[in-house]
Scaffold this motif. Structure first.
Motif, PDB file in Angstrom:
ATOM      1  N   ALA A  18       0.781  -1.226   0.090  1.00  0.00           N
ATOM      2  CA  ALA A  18      -0.036  -0.029  -0.092  1.00  0.00           C
ATOM      3  C   ALA A  18       0.841   1.385   0.018  1.00  0.00           C
ATOM      4  N   LYS A  19       2.312   1.218  -0.143  1.00  0.00           N
ATOM      5  CA  LYS A  19       3.096   2.254  -0.423  1.00  0.00           C
ATOM      6  C   LYS A  19       3.757   2.083  -1.660  1.00  0.00           C
ATOM      7  N   TRP A  46      -7.552  -5.757   4.435  1.00  0.00           N
ATOM      8  CA  TRP A  46      -6.268  -5.856   4.378  1.00  0.00           C
ATOM      9  C   TRP A  46      -5.738  -6.755   3.066  1.00  0.00           C
ATOM     10  N   LYS A  47      -6.559  -7.670   2.877  1.00  0.00           N
ATOM     11  CA  LYS A  47      -6.354  -8.691   1.671  1.00  0.00           C
ATOM     12  C   LYS A  47      -6.414  -8.195   0.519  1.00  0.00           C
ATOM     13  N   TRP A  48      -7.382  -7.080   0.366  1.00  0.00           N
ATOM     14  CA  TRP A  48      -7.640  -6.457  -0.893  1.00  0.00           C
ATOM     15  C   TRP A  48      -6.521  -5.368  -1.287  1.00  0.00           C
ATOM     16  N   PHE A  49      -6.309  -4.553  -0.278  1.00  0.00           N
ATOM     17  CA  PHE A  49      -5.191  -3.752  -0.361  1.00  0.00           C
ATOM     18  C   PHE A  49      -3.601  -4.340  -0.668  1.00  0.00           C
ATOM     19  N   ARG A  50      -3.558  -5.693   0.106  1.00  0.00           N
ATOM     20  CA  ARG A  50      -2.247  -6.492  -0.171  1.00  0.00           C
ATOM     21  C   ARG A  50      -2.114  -6.943  -1.799  1.00  0.00           C
ATOM     22  N   PHE A  89      -2.049  -0.032   8.477  1.00  0.00           N
ATOM     23  CA  PHE A  89      -3.368  -0.458   7.904  1.00  0.00           C
ATOM     24  C   PHE A  89      -4.497  -0.489   8.667  1.00  0.00           C
ATOM     25  N   GLY A  90      -4.402  -0.013   9.962  1.00  0.00           N
ATOM     26  CA  GLY A  90      -5.530   0.567  10.601  1.00  0.00           C
ATOM     27  C   GLY A  90      -5.653   2.151  10.074  1.00  0.00           C
ATOM     28  N   LEU A 115      -8.317  -6.293  12.888  1.00  0.00           N
ATOM     29  CA  LEU A 115      -7.311  -6.834  11.885  1.00  0.00           C
ATOM     30  C   LEU A 115      -6.633  -8.232  12.589  1.00  0.00           C
ATOM     31  N   GLU A 116      -5.892  -7.728  13.875  1.00  0.00           N
ATOM     32  CA  GLU A 116      -5.284  -8.998  14.696  1.00  0.00           C
ATOM     33  C   GLU A 116      -6.227  -9.977  15.044  1.00  0.00           C
TER      34      GLU A 116
END
Length: 561
Positions: A125-126, A229-233, A166-167, A218-219
């Motif tokens: 995401a960067k 998170w999975k989508w961003f990844r 990610f948060g 998420l944790e």
């Protein structure tokens, strides 16, 4: 033909057991000046054993050494210098290179053992910035080199895919994100959201609390948090994939930080069972004062794990999964302390294999003497730099060879190759100055210069309609300089392996290109006489070595430019 070994065997034979073959091989050197010969043996170590002056020993030995590959053997003070039979050696060398093709220079001392190579490792995401270029190209080249030496490489991209950022992204996306925009330009949109979050958080402190809450979700395995998170990844990996394709880089594993989330407790338990954990200011650490190092932080006072915990876990997982002989970490020199700590903690846990973990550091990329990280306040994106290099290469090619077919394809090969070669020709630990204009020049110590030399040699072979036939070798000084360098290719590969230094190969390729271009300038290669086939064999062997050397660096060799 192993010249050094042949010479060493002759010397050993004449010494009648005074020195062993391996010792003689270690002592043999290259004379400083060409007129002094091709190989030299210093006699200083024999003086005590034989009770004679080194120059007398040299004179006696020179009179006894007799082998058909030596034109003559002479004493030069305390040295025994041998001049090679150029025609015989060049014939054998060129025939051997042409027969082996891209297998020339391959070695098998790796015996099929695994080497894991942790490299590139961008943050999800960067943007993929210039900062990640060095790790990516050094790691990719070292993977090629270890394979050339008979090892299996396991290429690992240890992604930065976990953490409180990610948060923040989740909060920003829920408040201001638009799905279509993220899908269209994932990295740019996620970066905008990340920047917007920090700007808004300056005036609204509740946003930071919300971000911590989302990361906690998420944790804890919350379904919505996990799917975001999975989508961003996944979107980030798709975009990174385009850059890796341009660079010709691939990986065997994309296990990043998140992969080790459920595996760290075991390592913490191991540290507790081994009584290595101590409490310091509320945090749990491993004391390394006996090594004059700061303690290795394992758990923060709030119970959160740190990079060290993940890297310990990753090292153990990799050993159990891949049974590696060696494990390389291609990470900047600013992380040297971190890796020293990790390796020592693993040794304290009783893992002997931890001695085979190697941190391979490198310097920064500089622009006008400053660390290249921003341009007008923005991150310098690697993809933009690559596209700019390709455009400049295309312009240069259009000026030099306007009738060239496939200009766009060749421009990509040259532009990308220029960036990679510029990085790898520099000693790894040095900072390097970034200049597209300099690295794209067709003359000087550049990638395009080596690629152009390869293309020129291919052009000669096309004109001659070259076919591999019987040849008699060469004995002129211009060709001999090239032949001697061609013989040194395996040694350059071995040095690059031993020192984890692709620059050894890059510098070798520059030297070979310079010698070949001198040869081309001094000799009428295509004149029809009894040595034509031998000259063409020299050109063919040069194309083989240049192409394979460039491949080891991760650079393609065009047949025309």
């Amino acid at each position: 033909m192993d010249i050094i070994k042949a010479y060493a065997e002759e010397i050993t034979l004449q010494l009648d057991g005074v020195l062993g073959l391996e010792k003689v091989i270690d002592l043999i050197e290259k004379p400083k000046f060409e007129e002094q010969g091709d190989v030299a043996f210093p006699c200083f170590t024999l003086a005590k054993e034989l009770r004679k002056a080194p120059n007398i020993i040299a004179k006696e030995l020179a009179g006894k050494v007799n082998h058909p590959i030596f034109e003559r053997v002479v004493a030069n003070g305390p040295y025994v210098n041998a001049f090679l039979n150029q025609r015989m050696v060049s014939k054998h060398t060129l025939a051997s290179i042409i027969k082996k093709g891209d297998r020339y220079g391959s070695m098998n001392f790796g015996k099929g053992e695994n080497i894991t190579i942790d490299f590139s490792s961008p943050n999800i995401a960067k943007p993929f910035s210039m900062g990640h270029l060095r790790s990516t190209v050094i790691g990719n080249s070292l993977a090629n080199i270890v394979e050339k030496c008979g090892y299996q490489s396991i290429r690992i991209n240890h992604l930065g895919d976990w953490g409180t950022q990610f948060g923040k992204l989740m909060v920003a996306y829920k408040l201001w994100g638009v799905e279509e925009r993220v899908k269209k330009e994932p990295i740019q949109e996620l970066l905008k959201l990340y920047v917007q979050f920090h700007a808004e958080a300056e005036n609204d402190s509740t946003l930071e609390d919300d971000a911590r809450a989302w990361f906690k979700k998420l944790e804890d395995g919350n379904e919505e948090a996990y799917s975001l998170w999975k989508w961003f990844r996944d979107e980030s990996l798709l975009e990174f994939g385009e850059i890796y394709n341009l660079l010709g880089v691939h990986f065997d594993s994309y296990h990043g930080e998140a992969f080790y989330n459920d595996k760290m407790d075991r390592v913490i338990n191991l540290l507790e069972e081994s009584e290595l954990l101590q409490v310091s200011d509320g945090a749990e650490v491993v004391d390394l004062s006996e090594h004059e190092l700061a303690p290795c932080l394992i758990k923060k006072s709030d119970g959160a794990t740190l990079y060290a915990t993940r890297d310990l876990t990753a090292a153990i997982y990799r050993q159990e999964t891949y049974k590696f002989e060696k494990s390389y970490y291609i990470v900047g020199h600013e992380q040297s302390l971190h890796f020293n700590q990790i390796f020592l903690v693993l040794q304290k846990l009783g893992y002997d294999w931890a001695k085979q973990l190697v941190h391979i550091p490198f310097g920064f990329i500089l622009k006008d003497g400053k660390k290249m990280s921003t341009r007008k306040g923005k991150v310098v994106l690697l993809e933009e730099v690559i596209q700019e290099a390709i455009q400049l290469a295309e312009k240069s090619i259009a000026e030099k060879n306007p009738s060239l077919q496939n200009k766009a394809v060749i421009a990509e090969t040259v532009g990308v190759g220029a960036i990679i070669f510029h990085d790898l020709k520099n000693d790894r630990q040095n900072n390097i100055e970034f200049s597209l204009e300099d690295m794209l020049k067709f003359e000087g110590a550049t990638g395009p210069y080596v690629q152009y030399t390869h293309a020129r040699a291919c052009s000669i072979l096309r004109k001659a309609e070259y076919e591999d036939t019987v040849m008699n070798g060469l004995n002129d000084s211009s060709s001999w300089s090239v032949v001697k360098l061609l013989m040194e290719f395996p040694a350059a590969i071995e040095r690059s392996f031993n020192y984890h230094a692709p620059s050894q190969i890059a510098k070798y390729l520059i030297e070979l290109s310079q010698e070949f271009n001198k040869y081309y300038g001094n000799v009428k290669v295509l004149i029809k006489d009894e040595e034509l086939e031998s000259r063409l064999a020299l050109v063919k062997a040069t194309t083989i070595v240049l192409k394979e050397g460039l491949r080891l660096l991760g650079v393609n060799a065009p047949h025309e430019m």
